[in-house]
Design an enzyme around this catalytic site. Sequence first.
Site, PDB file in Angstrom:
ATOM      1  N   CYS A   1      29.914  27.340  52.790  1.00 43.88           N
ATOM      2  CA  CYS A   1      30.819  26.801  53.807  1.00 43.88           C
ATOM      3  C   CYS A   1      31.515  27.930  54.582  1.00 43.88           C
ATOM      4  O   CYS A   1      32.354  28.636  54.028  1.00 43.88           O
ATOM      5  CB  CYS A   1      31.842  25.904  53.110  1.00 43.88           C
ATOM      6  SG  CYS A   1      33.236  25.402  54.119  1.00 43.88           S
TER       7      CYS A   1
ATOM      8  N   CYS B   1      35.280  27.713  54.851  1.00 39.47           N
ATOM      9  CA  CYS B   1      35.877  28.034  53.540  1.00 39.47           C
ATOM     10  C   CYS B   1      36.033  29.550  53.395  1.00 39.47           C
ATOM     11  O   CYS B   1      37.053  30.032  52.903  1.00 39.47           O
ATOM     12  CB  CYS B   1      35.006  27.506  52.410  1.00 39.47           C
ATOM     13  SG  CYS B   1      34.798  25.707  52.395  1.00 39.47           S
TER      14      CYS B   1
END
Length: 110
Positions: free
Chosen positions: A33, A36
Amino acid sequence: MAGSVKEFTDANWKSEVLDSTIPVVVDFWAPWCGPCRNLAPTIEKLAGEFEGKVKIGKLNTDENQDTPGSLRISAIPTVLVFQQGKEVDRLVGVNPEGKFKAALAKLGVS
């Protein structure tokens, strides 16, 4: 995990988060991600700044699927703030450091 950032898992969720005597900030993330990864430096900075006052950690949603499922985590990154075992705040997406500090300030942590 870097420095004072804890690693939360399905196995240690109750002892580390729900039973914690201090507020807990949990970053739900996954290695693939991009957002993230963009949030990680903020989480690490907060962990250093609030060490001893707030427990800050990350839970890998790829490796631990029970906990995010039970908390209705539908997008990552999602950061949950817990106090006395209860969710008190939820921040979805990449948020600025000030937003996390404001969430903690509502709990009396500065």
